[in-house]
Design a protein around this motif. Structure first.
Motif, short mmCIF file in Angstrom:
data_model
loop_
_atom_site.label_atom_id
_atom_site.label_comp_id
_atom_site.label_asym_id
_atom_site.label_seq_id
_atom_site.Cartn_x
_atom_site.Cartn_y
_atom_site.Cartn_z
N GLU A 1 24.55 -24.88 105.99
CA GLU A 1 23.35 -24.05 106.00
C GLU A 1 23.23 -23.23 107.29
OE1 GLU A 1 20.54 -26.82 103.11
OE2 GLU A 1 20.77 -27.32 105.25
N ALA A 2 23.64 -23.81 108.42
CA ALA A 2 23.65 -23.05 109.67
C ALA A 2 24.61 -21.86 109.55
CB ALA A 2 24.06 -23.94 110.83
N GLY A 3 25.77 -22.09 108.95
CA GLY A 3 26.72 -21.00 108.75
C GLY A 3 26.17 -19.95 107.79
N LEU A 4 25.46 -20.40 106.77
CA LEU A 4 24.87 -19.47 105.80
C LEU A 4 23.84 -18.57 106.47
CD1 LEU A 4 24.77 -18.83 102.70
CD2 LEU A 4 22.83 -20.41 102.59
N ILE A 5 23.00 -19.14 107.33
CA ILE A 5 22.02 -18.33 108.05
C ILE A 5 22.73 -17.29 108.91
CG2 ILE A 5 20.22 -18.38 109.83
CD1 ILE A 5 19.61 -21.27 108.81
N ALA A 6 23.75 -17.74 109.66
CA ALA A 6 24.49 -16.81 110.53
C ALA A 6 25.11 -15.68 109.74
CB ALA A 6 25.56 -17.58 111.30
N ALA A 7 25.68 -15.99 108.58
CA ALA A 7 26.35 -14.97 107.78
C ALA A 7 25.34 -13.98 107.20
CB ALA A 7 27.15 -15.63 106.66
#
Length: 254
Positions: free
Chosen positions: A204-210
């Motif tokens: 989810e952290a990666g999803l936000i960043a992307a």
């Protein structure tokens, strides 16, 4: 703007790290510590006099604020006490909650106004932060009154810190276009093994960043029981930019 990691262990202090605490320094900027969890006061002393800092609190869970009673002792009883008061921004009941923790007698509240200038976050209203810098607080999806922070420098650089949150529209909006996203990643991405509405996974952290189009992702708030390698791998699977899990003592120039 320079970010120095004082502590980054999630939920509790860890064997090699204090709990949450991040030092911000830079030109025309009062040194400021974001969150002040157990162990942060000691780590801060390696970098500067704790009497020189202001404080931004994202929320009042113990792992984000409970070294503040120690800071009150430092400011009141150090043989060379600091001049003036420390500015503390925080949730609505910060003075009461920290005052209760600092009181000498159960049931009483320590009035910290002798050394602290307490200010309550005004959600979505940027506050001045040094000369030409601003900090914006936005409510996050976490059980107590909790905020993520967007810090913008006079030079146009932006650091966003999620604080503690689960996925919500507000965290995507707060992170939009940030140069650096400092995001919690408390769990691996297995909904069956974690309650909803509390924390983010590495995925989810990666999803936000992307989706927010950030320049760099720094992962933090990883508890001692969560695999750093797994949350890093999850974030990298969905975000193509730089991903790094922070460690105490690391320094990042933003």
């Amino acid at each position: 703007m320079r970010l120095t990691v004082l502590g980054c262990s999630g939920s509790v202090s860890g064997p090699d790290s204090p709990a949450s605490g991040y030092l911000l320094t830079g030109p025309d900027m009062t040194p400021t510590v974001i969150d002040f969890g157990p162990g942060v006061l000691g780590a801060l002393q390696r970098h500067l006099d704790p009497g020189e800092v202001d404080i931004f609190l994202t929320h009042l869970h113990a792992d984000h604020c409970l070294d503040l009673p120690g800071l009150l002792v430092w400011r009141r009883y150090h043989p060379n006490p600091p001049t003036g008061k420390a500015v503390v921004y925080g949730p609505t009941d910060t003075a009461l909650r920290i005052g209760n923790a600092s009181a000498e007698i159960g049931g009483e509240t320590d009035d910290w106004s002798d050394v602290i200038d307490m200010r309550v976050w005004q959600a979505d209203v940027p506050a001045p932060f040094g000369l030409g810098h601003t900090v914006e607080a936005r409510r996050m999806y976490h059980p107590p009154e909790s905020y993520g922070l967007r810090i913008s420098t006079a030079a146009g650089r932006t650091l966003v810190y999620t604080g503690d949150t689960a996925l919500c529209d507000e965290v995507f909006e707060l992170a939009s276009g940030a140069d650096v996203l400092l995001s919690e990643a408390s769990w691996t991405h297995d909904p069956a093994n974690r309650p909803p509405g509390i924390h983010l996974s590495g995925h989810e952290a990666g999803l936000i960043a992307a989706q927010a189009g950030v320049g760099e992702l720094l992962l933090t708030h990883i508890p001692p029981w969560t695999s750093r390698e797994d949350v890093i791998a999850e974030a990298k699977a969905v975000f193509s930019g730089p991903v790094h899990a922070v460690s105490p003592g690391e320094v990042f120039d933003i």
